[in-house]
Write an enzyme that holds these catalytic residues in place. Sequence first.
Site, mmCIF file in Angstrom:
data_model
loop_
_atom_site.group_PDB
_atom_site.id
_atom_site.type_symbol
_atom_site.label_atom_id
_atom_site.label_comp_id
_atom_site.label_asym_id
_atom_site.label_seq_id
_atom_site.Cartn_x
_atom_site.Cartn_y
_atom_site.Cartn_z
ATOM 1 N N ARG A 168 -9.677 4.636 -8.749
ATOM 2 C CA ARG A 168 -10.123 4.990 -7.386
ATOM 3 C C ARG A 168 -10.639 6.416 -7.376
ATOM 4 O O ARG A 168 -11.637 6.739 -6.740
ATOM 5 C CB ARG A 168 -8.979 4.819 -6.393
ATOM 6 C CG ARG A 168 -8.869 3.432 -5.790
ATOM 7 C CD ARG A 168 -8.703 2.322 -6.839
ATOM 8 N NE ARG A 168 -8.485 1.030 -6.220
ATOM 9 C CZ ARG A 168 -7.276 0.553 -5.919
ATOM 10 N NH1 ARG A 168 -6.191 1.231 -6.219
ATOM 11 N NH2 ARG A 168 -7.172 -0.630 -5.342
ATOM 12 N N ASP A 197 -11.073 -0.832 -11.424
ATOM 13 C CA ASP A 197 -10.852 -1.375 -10.084
ATOM 14 C C ASP A 197 -12.206 -1.520 -9.395
ATOM 15 O O ASP A 197 -13.250 -1.229 -9.994
ATOM 16 C CB ASP A 197 -9.870 -0.502 -9.277
ATOM 17 C CG ASP A 197 -8.974 -1.366 -8.386
ATOM 18 O OD1 ASP A 197 -9.529 -2.124 -7.564
ATOM 19 O OD2 ASP A 197 -7.740 -1.311 -8.517
ATOM 20 N N HIS A 267 -10.103 -7.186 -7.931
ATOM 21 C CA HIS A 267 -10.266 -5.750 -8.211
ATOM 22 C C HIS A 267 -11.307 -5.521 -9.303
ATOM 23 O O HIS A 267 -11.141 -4.660 -10.167
ATOM 24 C CB HIS A 267 -8.913 -5.123 -8.605
ATOM 25 C CG HIS A 267 -7.941 -5.040 -7.471
ATOM 26 N ND1 HIS A 267 -7.964 -4.026 -6.533
ATOM 27 C CD2 HIS A 267 -6.940 -5.868 -7.084
ATOM 28 C CE1 HIS A 267 -6.992 -4.225 -5.644
ATOM 29 N NE2 HIS A 267 -6.359 -5.343 -5.945
ATOM 30 N N GLU A 331 -3.719 -9.421 -5.620
ATOM 31 C CA GLU A 331 -4.695 -9.361 -4.537
ATOM 32 C C GLU A 331 -6.049 -9.957 -4.919
ATOM 33 O O GLU A 331 -7.061 -9.271 -4.908
ATOM 34 C CB GLU A 331 -4.871 -7.898 -4.098
ATOM 35 C CG GLU A 331 -3.579 -7.291 -3.591
ATOM 36 C CD GLU A 331 -3.704 -5.822 -3.211
ATOM 37 O OE1 GLU A 331 -3.017 -5.404 -2.266
ATOM 38 O OE2 GLU A 331 -4.467 -5.083 -3.848
ATOM 39 N N TRP A 403 6.215 -5.586 -7.149
ATOM 40 C CA TRP A 403 5.775 -4.461 -6.307
ATOM 41 C C TRP A 403 5.940 -4.711 -4.823
ATOM 42 O O TRP A 403 6.056 -3.780 -4.027
ATOM 43 C CB TRP A 403 4.317 -4.107 -6.621
ATOM 44 C CG TRP A 403 3.267 -5.085 -6.157
ATOM 45 C CD1 TRP A 403 2.886 -6.221 -6.796
ATOM 46 C CD2 TRP A 403 2.454 -4.982 -4.983
ATOM 47 N NE1 TRP A 403 1.888 -6.843 -6.102
ATOM 48 C CE2 TRP A 403 1.599 -6.111 -4.981
ATOM 49 C CE3 TRP A 403 2.359 -4.067 -3.941
ATOM 50 C CZ2 TRP A 403 0.673 -6.342 -3.972
ATOM 51 C CZ3 TRP A 403 1.431 -4.290 -2.935
ATOM 52 C CH2 TRP A 403 0.608 -5.416 -2.957
ATOM 53 N N TYR A 428 6.467 3.694 -4.603
ATOM 54 C CA TYR A 428 5.040 4.005 -4.514
ATOM 55 C C TYR A 428 4.912 5.461 -4.099
ATOM 56 O O TYR A 428 5.105 5.823 -2.942
ATOM 57 C CB TYR A 428 4.339 3.052 -3.523
ATOM 58 C CG TYR A 428 3.817 1.812 -4.211
ATOM 59 C CD1 TYR A 428 4.474 1.290 -5.320
ATOM 60 C CD2 TYR A 428 2.654 1.171 -3.778
ATOM 61 C CE1 TYR A 428 4.002 0.167 -5.979
ATOM 62 C CE2 TYR A 428 2.176 0.035 -4.434
ATOM 63 C CZ TYR A 428 2.857 -0.460 -5.532
ATOM 64 O OH TYR A 428 2.390 -1.560 -6.186
ATOM 65 N N PHE A 429 4.590 6.274 -5.071
ATOM 66 C CA PHE A 429 4.536 7.713 -4.808
ATOM 67 C C PHE A 429 3.177 8.118 -4.225
ATOM 68 O O PHE A 429 2.898 9.299 -4.084
ATOM 69 C CB PHE A 429 4.849 8.503 -6.080
ATOM 70 C CG PHE A 429 6.286 8.416 -6.550
ATOM 71 C CD1 PHE A 429 7.254 7.723 -5.829
ATOM 72 C CD2 PHE A 429 6.680 9.045 -7.728
ATOM 73 C CE1 PHE A 429 8.574 7.646 -6.259
ATOM 74 C CE2 PHE A 429 7.995 8.987 -8.168
ATOM 75 C CZ PHE A 429 8.946 8.285 -7.447
ATOM 76 N N ASP A 430 2.337 7.123 -3.877
ATOM 77 C CA ASP A 430 1.112 7.482 -3.151
ATOM 78 C C ASP A 430 1.386 7.561 -1.645
ATOM 79 O O ASP A 430 0.512 7.995 -0.894
ATOM 80 C CB ASP A 430 -0.050 6.526 -3.451
ATOM 81 C CG ASP A 430 0.268 5.054 -3.239
ATOM 82 O OD1 ASP A 430 1.427 4.648 -3.466
ATOM 83 O OD2 ASP A 430 -0.648 4.304 -2.850
ATOM 84 N N TRP A 480 -1.097 5.406 -6.988
ATOM 85 C CA TRP A 480 -2.457 4.946 -6.667
ATOM 86 C C TRP A 480 -3.250 6.132 -6.120
ATOM 87 O O TRP A 480 -2.662 7.071 -5.552
ATOM 88 C CB TRP A 480 -2.380 3.828 -5.629
ATOM 89 C CG TRP A 480 -1.584 2.660 -6.104
ATOM 90 C CD1 TRP A 480 -0.298 2.369 -5.794
ATOM 91 C CD2 TRP A 480 -2.021 1.643 -7.010
ATOM 92 N NE1 TRP A 480 0.101 1.223 -6.442
ATOM 93 C CE2 TRP A 480 -0.937 0.761 -7.195
ATOM 94 C CE3 TRP A 480 -3.227 1.391 -7.686
ATOM 95 C CZ2 TRP A 480 -1.017 -0.359 -8.018
ATOM 96 C CZ3 TRP A 480 -3.306 0.276 -8.499
ATOM 97 C CH2 TRP A 480 -2.216 -0.587 -8.662
ATOM 98 N N GLU A 482 -6.335 6.150 -4.030
ATOM 99 C CA GLU A 482 -7.366 6.066 -2.985
ATOM 100 C C GLU A 482 -7.435 7.354 -2.165
ATOM 101 O O GLU A 482 -8.525 7.848 -1.844
ATOM 102 C CB GLU A 482 -7.068 4.914 -2.006
ATOM 103 C CG GLU A 482 -7.247 3.518 -2.553
ATOM 104 C CD GLU A 482 -5.939 2.917 -3.039
ATOM 105 O OE1 GLU A 482 -5.089 3.665 -3.566
ATOM 106 O OE2 GLU A 482 -5.771 1.694 -2.898
HETATM 107 C C1 TNX Z 1 -1.539 -2.148 -3.322
HETATM 108 S S1 TNX Z 1 0.159 -2.581 -5.844
HETATM 109 C C2 TNX Z 1 -2.275 -2.381 -4.464
HETATM 110 C C3 TNX Z 1 -3.219 -1.353 -4.942
HETATM 111 C C4 TNX Z 1 -3.382 -0.243 -3.949
HETATM 112 C C5 TNX Z 1 -2.026 0.169 -3.409
HETATM 113 C C6 TNX Z 1 -2.102 1.344 -2.471
HETATM 114 C C7 TNX Z 1 -0.949 -3.533 -6.054
HETATM 115 C C8 TNX Z 1 -0.668 -4.489 -7.096
HETATM 116 N N1 TNX Z 1 -2.071 -3.448 -5.303
HETATM 117 O O1 TNX Z 1 -4.469 -1.954 -5.241
HETATM 118 O O2 TNX Z 1 -3.985 0.827 -4.602
HETATM 119 O O3 TNX Z 1 -1.458 -0.929 -2.741
HETATM 120 O O4 TNX Z 1 -0.832 1.790 -2.073
#
Ligand code: TNX
Length: 547
Positions: A168, A197, A267, A331, A403, A428-430, A480, A482
């Site tokens: 990202r 991605d 992705h 996803e 996750w 999730y440290f984002d 992550w 973004e």
């Molecule tokens: C979910 S964790 C996602 C990522 C995103 C993240 C942002 C996961 C397997 N997919 O594509 O970057 O949330 O928090």
Amino acid sequence: MKPSILLLTLAAAGAAACTQRPAVEADYAVVPLPAVIETDTAAAPFRLNPDTRIVAADSASASNAAFLAEYIGALTGFAPEITATAPGSDYIRISCDKPGRADSYVITANADSLTVTGTDAAGAFYGVQTLRKAIPAAAAGNDVLFAAGEVRDSPRFLYRGAHLDCARHFFSADSVKQFIDILALHNINRLHWHLTDDQGWRVEIKSRPRLTEVGSMRPQTVIGVNTGVYDSIPHGGFYTQEQLRDIVDYAAARHITIIPEIDLPGHMQAALASYPELGCTGGPYEVWQIWGVSKDVLCAGNDSVYAFLDDVMTEITDIFPSELIHIGGDECPKVRWQECARCQARIRELGLRRDASSSAEEKLQSHLMGHVTDFLATRGRRVIGWDEMLEGGATDNAVIMSWRGTDGATAAARAGHDAIIVPYKFLYFDFAQSTAPGEPAGAHWSTPVLLEDVYNFEPVPEGLTDEEKEHIIGVQANLWSEFIPTFQHMEYMALPRMGALAELQWGTGRKDYADFSRRLRRLARHYDLAGYNYAAHTIPADTAASR
Ligand code: TNX
């Protein structure tokens, strides 16, 4: 008359004693907390001083000795000499021949010497990290006293991970090395590297040059959370295979295995922008300029997609020696597949049918993941995937990364899969580190992840049998990117939460937040010394109550 050598020596010793250098005390109670610390305060301590030598007892210990010399140099200003054999006294001896569980070590200290004995080179490396963190960061110009006694230590989990999303936002090779240094400080031994991605393809693949020629660059990026306003600033970058190999070696020297992730079949929009024929509609596609989950994914009915993935994985496995390779699986919307003649034909051809737990398209995804899994198996590799992999059925030896919570890990463990714990609410440290005004932004789709929440999280889900618990092989935090455009910001998101992560990964599972806070304050002085950017305000202050 010439003065005798004996008299001269006595005079020199006397002078040294009178002008004995100041000393500070080391503290073995570092982050992560060693399993057993037994010190004898009545016995004379080991005194690290400018003349102390480091003994590398075997060739496998040479690099650990060099790291320790470097750390001691940075902390005290001394430049310890490294030798192969021990002098009579005043030395630190490093070896790695102790039988026992991987990654473990023992430190013994007495007035004459200090020894670090690992069960392997990695174990001795963690012993060296403990010594380094035991030294006060403000030791410059001082000798350091190590209490006599013993530290015996062994990690709770052998997979201790951190994830970094360089897709990202792109971070330079030097920044990735700095991240690796930060991992080493926290006894972390896996870097899960998210390299591809929708918004960027970051790894050079020589047989598919457009992946980086086209897929590594986006013309601009949306501002904020898909506001419709763009920054008009091109963003991109990628790592050459030469750089990747160099980073793999840099990590390996610090006992860190890099697990590359090629996230598929979703992705993948940057790959589709590079080779539109790999998508169901044929495009055109762009390297994505917004955030979220793209509907455009690899076409699972097209043979050339399978060949593409084989080619990519051939080069990935040539670059990365890791046994585990992450193949994503998260996803992946199925709308294109539902409308795609080729995907539907493939579903019919394979006889895939909806059942109570999965749709035909979910099973098609399992088929595609199965193909990549089998291909990697021919190269001696094993796959990790996100917990969605369980949806259409995952191949037996796939490792599941849980996750969306820990239910995925529970289901995985019950089905006999190994699992890694990364629930977004805790790891999730984002997400932001506090609710304080002015707290730097991170991801927006869930609540802040506080230091205390990370520390108090128990990674092994409840309700598993002892045998099932054995399948919980590791714990990891994810970063992550973004909403984290610079590496400085990334450091801030990682620290000091990585200190709490290290306790989950390495520690015994006992919880004492006040004690952790005290140890973390000392670790933060090491962050200061290294110049790391971190959320200092989240570390509880040194009050009488927290001491
Ligand atoms: C979910 S964790 C996602 C990522 C995103 C993240 C942002 C996961 C397997 N997919 O594509 O970057 O949330 O928090």
